[in-house]
Design a protein around this motif. Sequence first.
Motif, short mmCIF file in Angstrom:
data_model
loop_
_atom_site.label_atom_id
_atom_site.label_comp_id
_atom_site.label_asym_id
_atom_site.label_seq_id
_atom_site.Cartn_x
_atom_site.Cartn_y
_atom_site.Cartn_z
N TYR A 164 45.81 163.18 71.32
CA TYR A 164 45.07 164.41 71.55
C TYR A 164 45.32 164.75 73.15
CZ TYR A 164 42.24 168.22 73.35
OH TYR A 164 41.63 169.42 73.90
N CYS A 165 45.91 165.59 73.40
CA CYS A 165 46.00 166.13 74.79
C CYS A 165 46.01 167.56 75.00
CB CYS A 165 47.59 165.78 75.46
SG CYS A 165 48.93 166.41 74.42
N SER A 166 46.01 168.13 76.36
CA SER A 166 45.54 169.38 76.66
C SER A 166 46.10 169.99 78.03
CB SER A 166 43.99 169.79 76.59
OG SER A 166 43.55 169.36 77.95
N ARG A 167 46.08 171.22 78.02
CA ARG A 167 46.47 171.75 79.46
C ARG A 167 45.21 171.61 80.36
NH1 ARG A 167 47.19 177.89 78.22
NH2 ARG A 167 48.53 178.01 80.22
N THR A 168 45.67 171.76 81.68
CA THR A 168 44.65 171.55 82.81
C THR A 168 44.55 172.85 83.76
OG1 THR A 168 46.53 170.60 84.10
CG2 THR A 168 45.15 169.10 82.65
N ILE A 169 43.56 172.73 84.42
CA ILE A 169 43.40 173.89 85.60
C ILE A 169 43.71 173.00 86.74
CG2 ILE A 169 41.51 175.32 86.59
CD1 ILE A 169 40.47 175.74 83.67
N LEU A 170 44.39 173.38 87.56
CA LEU A 170 44.71 172.83 88.85
C LEU A 170 43.75 173.62 89.87
CD1 LEU A 170 47.32 172.23 87.12
CD2 LEU A 170 48.58 172.29 89.41
N PHE A 171 43.27 172.73 90.87
CA PHE A 171 42.45 173.13 91.61
C PHE A 171 42.40 172.30 93.00
CE2 PHE A 171 39.68 169.81 90.20
CZ PHE A 171 38.77 169.34 90.96
N GLY A 172 42.03 172.79 94.35
CA GLY A 172 42.21 172.31 95.38
C GLY A 172 40.98 171.58 95.80
N GLY B 105 49.24 165.61 80.86
CA GLY B 105 48.68 164.55 81.66
C GLY B 105 47.71 163.40 80.95
N GLY B 106 47.87 162.36 81.46
CA GLY B 106 47.04 161.14 80.72
C GLY B 106 45.50 161.69 80.88
N ASN B 107 45.09 162.25 81.99
CA ASN B 107 43.81 162.56 82.14
C ASN B 107 43.18 163.65 81.01
OD1 ASN B 107 45.41 164.82 82.97
ND2 ASN B 107 44.33 165.15 84.87
N THR B 108 44.16 164.22 80.23
CA THR B 108 43.60 165.12 79.13
C THR B 108 43.52 164.03 77.79
OG1 THR B 108 45.77 165.72 78.43
CG2 THR B 108 44.43 166.92 80.18
N MET B 109 44.16 163.06 77.77
CA MET B 109 44.32 162.40 76.71
C MET B 109 43.26 161.72 75.88
SD MET B 109 48.04 160.94 77.28
CE MET B 109 49.81 161.94 77.09
N LEU B 110 43.17 161.54 74.49
CA LEU B 110 42.09 160.66 73.65
C LEU B 110 43.20 160.23 72.33
CD1 LEU B 110 39.22 160.49 73.52
CD2 LEU B 110 39.28 161.89 71.31
N ILE B 111 43.01 158.98 72.18
CA ILE B 111 43.88 158.44 71.30
C ILE B 111 42.72 157.32 70.44
CG2 ILE B 111 45.87 157.94 72.42
CD1 ILE B 111 45.07 155.19 72.92
N ASN B 112 43.20 157.47 68.94
CA ASN B 112 42.10 156.75 68.29
C ASN B 112 42.82 155.12 68.46
OD1 ASN B 112 44.85 156.54 67.11
ND2 ASN B 112 43.98 157.68 64.91
N GLY B 113 41.86 154.38 67.36
CA GLY B 113 42.07 153.01 67.53
C GLY B 113 43.42 152.49 67.20
N ILE B 114 44.11 152.91 66.13
CA ILE B 114 45.32 152.66 65.69
C ILE B 114 46.20 152.97 66.70
CG2 ILE B 114 46.94 153.05 63.88
CD1 ILE B 114 44.89 153.72 62.01
N GLY B 115 46.27 154.07 67.35
CA GLY B 115 47.05 154.39 68.64
C GLY B 115 46.89 153.34 69.53
N ARG B 116 45.88 152.82 69.93
CA ARG B 116 45.46 151.76 70.91
C ARG B 116 46.31 150.52 70.59
NH1 ARG B 116 40.09 148.18 72.11
NH2 ARG B 116 40.73 147.23 74.18
#
Length: 330
Positions: free
Chosen positions: A145-153, A181-192
Motif C-alpha cells: 500500500y502507498c499513498s500521496r503526501t502533503i508537502l509542508f515547510g 514515498g516509502g514514508n507512506t508504505m505498508l507491506i504485509n508479511g509475505i512482502g517482507r
Amino acid sequence: MKNQKPFNAPDAPLPVGKRHQHRSSPVVGVLLCTYNGEQYISQQIDSIVDQSHQNWKIYISDDGSTDSTLQILEGYQQKIGQERLQVFQGPKAGFAKNFLSMINRDEIEADYFAFSDQDDIWLKDKLERSLNFFSDASADGPTLYCSRTILFGKNNSKKETSPLFKAPPSFKNALVQSLAGGNTMLINGIGRELLKGVSSKFEIVSHDWITYLIISGCGGQVIYDPEPTVLYRQHENNLIGGNMSLQDRINRLRKVLGGSFIEWNDNNLLIINSLKVTLTDQNKTTLECFELARKSSFLKRIALIIKSGVYRQTVAGNISLAIATVLNKL
C-alpha cells in the motif's frame, strides 16, 4: 527463495514467515530510521502514538546519531514502554540500507510493516486507512500500500499535495519510476519475506523504489491511494525532495540526461535480476526487453522500449523517458 514461483502462479508456495492470528486488530510494526533527527523526531513519534489504530510497535534503527536523538528516544521508551518502542544500531551505510536492515531483523515481529521517516508527521488515520485497503487484498500474496503526501515547510504550513498518478501501478511502471514515498508504505508479511532476498552487497537507490519494483515484479498487489496520509516535511536537509516544482523537475531531467538514470537502473537491475526467479513470465519478458534496449542501437532501442511497454505516470515523465531513450540514457 531460489525455487519459488511467481506469486500469481496457482501453485506458488508461500514464504515461511511469522504469521499472526489477530486479524481483528493486526499488529503494525513501524520501521523508523533515525540519524541526527533531534529537531523533528518528537513530532513524528507523537503522530504515531496518536494513531487511531493503536495496535502498533515502533522499531527504530539509529544510524549513528551524534546529537540528542538517542536521548529523546530513551525518553519515549520510558513513556510508552520498551516493549512498544525498541531501538537498534543501524549499519551506517545510508538510509536505504538502514531501512532494509530492519526488514531482516528477527527481533521485529508484526502482521504488517510501515516505513517511517524521522521528520514527517502522520495523519491520525494513516495506519487505519492503510489497513482498510488490505482488507480487500488477497491474503496469499505480497501486497504493498502507498499513498500521496502533503508537502509542508518549516512552520508546519501546508503546501501542495503530491501529484495524483492515474496510470495503474505495475512492473512496467516500476522499472522506470518509483511510485510513492516509502514514508507512506505498508507491506504485509509475505512482502517482507520477498524483501529479505535483497542482498546487502547491492547499492540501493531507494528502499521505496526497490519495494515497488520487487512486489510488482512477482505479481503482487500494489495499492495506490489517491488520498494523502502523511505530512511530508520539506527542508534543506531532505535526502530526497518532493520533486514538485518546475525547477525540481528541470533538475531531475538534468540528472537523467547527466547519467543518473543509467546509474539508478544499473543498481535496480542488479537487484531485480538476483530475484528473477520470483518474477512472473510476463514481467520477465518486460525486463528482458528493457535490458536489451539499453544495449541496442538507436532504432532497435526505440522498438524494444515500445515492446517492453514501460511507462511513467505523467506526460512530463514520459517525455523525459522518451528523451532518455533517444539519447541512450537508459
